[in-house]
Write an enzyme that holds these catalytic residues in place. Sequence first.
Site, PDB file in Angstrom:
ATOM      1  N   LYS A 141      -1.827  69.612  18.319  1.00  0.00           N
ATOM      2  CA  LYS A 141      -1.600  70.011  16.830  1.00  0.00           C
ATOM      3  C   LYS A 141      -0.322  69.141  16.115  1.00  0.00           C
ATOM      4  O   LYS A 141      -0.255  68.416  15.362  1.00  0.00           O
ATOM      5  CB  LYS A 141      -1.670  71.251  16.561  1.00  0.00           C
ATOM      6  CG  LYS A 141      -0.619  72.094  17.245  1.00  0.00           C
ATOM      7  CD  LYS A 141      -0.741  73.636  17.180  1.00  0.00           C
ATOM      8  CE  LYS A 141       0.303  74.462  17.896  1.00  0.00           C
ATOM      9  NZ  LYS A 141      -0.087  74.303  19.587  1.00  0.00           N
TER      10      LYS A 141
ATOM     11  N   LYS B 274      -1.045  73.361  11.842  1.00  0.00           N
ATOM     12  CA  LYS B 274      -2.427  73.303  11.700  1.00  0.00           C
ATOM     13  C   LYS B 274      -2.861  73.179  10.431  1.00  0.00           C
ATOM     14  O   LYS B 274      -3.789  72.580   9.833  1.00  0.00           O
ATOM     15  CB  LYS B 274      -2.895  74.745  12.411  1.00  0.00           C
ATOM     16  CG  LYS B 274      -2.604  74.862  13.908  1.00  0.00           C
ATOM     17  CD  LYS B 274      -2.603  76.369  14.287  1.00  0.00           C
ATOM     18  CE  LYS B 274      -2.618  76.362  15.749  1.00  0.00           C
ATOM     19  NZ  LYS B 274      -2.494  77.693  16.377  1.00  0.00           N
TER      20      LYS B 274
END
Lengths: 429, 429
Positions: free
Chosen positions: A107, A207
């Site tokens: 991520k 995220k």
Amino acid sequence: MGKQMIKVGLIGLGTIGGSVVKLFENNLSNINKKNDLQLVLERVAERDPEKLKSLKIPTENKLSDAFKLVKDPEIDIVIELIGGIEPARSLIREALENGKYVVTANKDLIATHGDELLELARSKNLNIFYEASVGGGIPLIRPLKYSLVGDRIKRVVGILNGTTNYILTRMSYEGLEFDAALAQAQENGFAEADPSSDIEGRDASYKLMIMAGLAFGCSIDPARVYVEGITGITAGDINYAREIGCVIKLLAIGEELPTGIALRVHPAMIAQSHPLASVNNEFNAVFIEGEAVGDVMLYGRGAGGSPTSTAIMADVVEAARCKSGHAVCSVVENKTTGTVYVPIEELSSRFYLRFLAEDRPGVLAAFSKVFGDHQVSLDMVIQKRRVGDLAEIVLVTHLVSEAAFRTALDQVMNLVMIRPNPSTIRLML
Amino acid sequence: MGKQMIKVGLIGLGTIGGSVVKLFENNLSNINKKNDLQLVLERVAERDPEKLKSLKIPTENKLSDAFKLVKDPEIDIVIELIGGIEPARSLIREALENGKYVVTANKDLIATHGDELLELARSKNLNIFYEASVGGGIPLIRPLKYSLVGDRIKRVVGILNGTTNYILTRMSYEGLEFDAALAQAQENGFAEADPSSDIEGRDASYKLMIMAGLAFGCSIDPARVYVEGITGITAGDINYAREIGCVIKLLAIGEELPTGIALRVHPAMIAQSHPLASVNNEFNAVFIEGEAVGDVMLYGRGAGGSPTSTAIMADVVEAARCKSGHAVCSVVENKTTGTVYVPIEELSSRFYLRFLAEDRPGVLAAFSKVFGDHQVSLDMVIQKRRVGDLAEIVLVTHLVSEAAFRTALDQVMNLVMIRPNPSTIRLML
């Protein structure tokens, strides 16, 4: 379509890597049958020789050097699971340069260098898949890339970090203070030894960037995401939240406003009746508000090797379908640049505010006047608890701009009868 | 990749068709930009000339004969929105024969003839997309086709019918009886004039068949789905459910058991704390239990033109990407045949049972003995309400096989002091 053997190379045997190996071992024949493929886990690169030992693949396919794997002409798909920016970025670039599809759960890397890597993939007629980078096993990236592509998404609100959600749930259910709940999370494997990236909101912000980039179709600058963690939340705040019908969650919020894109991660009090309020412990969920689709929520286990390995495998299957000619999955991320951001100061919220004040006449009048002077109107005032000599005062404002609230709060904090270090939490949903 | 114009033909201007037209009108430039496409809504076929009138397309592109549209060499993608088996089935076959991709929201057709139509599509190197056939705008088909493909799905449990969920929610929140709640649903546009397919569970059973076929990778025989509607649910049942910490929902359940596939639609009492319990009114949700992924829930508006139109548009975009060479999306449904079914008699449940009995000594002993003789052990007995001269008795059993429970119940109903027409509801989750 004949079945061509598709060879997968895996880099990194941590928690997720271990689970991916297990999924290959347990479920590969089923996956191959279901998808009319002939996938095989061919090579694994890992620096720790102990971790390589138990692998059920020939010794010559166990590598200590990941760069050897990404250059190997035998390998069709590279799964990158080492995390962090370098050497992950260089490994992925090298894999693409060598004609390989890439699957990653990274991520940090996708949030900060995703556009650059996808551009390289596009130029090579390849692709990078990263379903596992957000929300573990919850289908999130595909719904945003493919399912909601016909709609205009107005807002995404996510509980995207399992560690902080576990901590806040334990604080709420057991009345624990933050430190005790963090210790419990660490004991139960839901928080790392160094939990700072989770509890300070950085993990959720990465995220959010990935989701917002897809939802709003634009490049995201990490510097323009407002990030506030949960370290300041107390058991007292959670009790007051309950009194006003709310729970406290760490939310990651992306909005497309008429003036631009607003991105922020912060704790928020949300109504107990909202679907996100019952997302507890290590579970994650994303609430998506589309112009035509209305509200959609996607919910599941946001972390852990086993759930995340299913997202990796979905990406491996998509890559394999590309490679074997069942599909040509070109890069679909067509992002606009020059994104205009709305800073948090320009957003409006309702605010919960808790502070200590001397318990004497005139205090209420004094801070009420300051708020009134700045057009901050109060919806609720609770004064019922004492802390030593001091009165604990809790306020909830009506909707007010962040800038106006902050200015007013600064002045309130300057009043001699008010003690410093107030607690402020935004109310939402 | 150059931008080739992709021409879409739409059949049927009902609620969903109208919303699809609106989405084309409002969002097409955005969709084209985001997906690097040049889509256009070229032709529309509809039998009612009134509905065609207001359309903003040239008069010569307004057709009354849908068969003309599916044979038109100008059209690349056909959206079928007339519903039902015929002529929808013939239209889709004709469209495929003429080299067109097909997008449909037709759950009855996909549930009962989907395998045949997908086979035809596969033989023509084309595809049929049907995201809109289940769960309106909720991404369900794609997650099952692509996202969870690496896992072994053990169970899908869905609230798949908005009408019945609306009715049960109103009964629960307002204490209404079934007929009054149905009338309210009809008034508010959440139930059709003839609601039988919804309230008798058939609509949910079609959707379950589509989901189960994808989740378990097998062909589904409609005759093997157990279907029971909600017409027998009373306000009293809902009150008792609340007393034991439950709510009543119409569930569509598909399970892969060691002995085969079990498929059923029936009302069930589920724990108030389960995520599906808070899916209210016209909302739908599907709870998916995978071996590796754990629990995943997908939630949103399961009906209505506007949400459903976003699912149609996602399919149109996927079809357009295929057509324009951005992707080759071959049929991925590789279903096994010869599915083994587990009949509901062989499943085990906890049962809620409500009946009226004469209020005299020996009644409790009498029915308790019958249940005991059949190994049906009781978890709970409530007797507190009277209806005229009779006592209302409510039981909850421990886990027991459906067959054993039914046999015992038949014998209990033969006792002279027990009145006929008991209410039975399974407990789950």
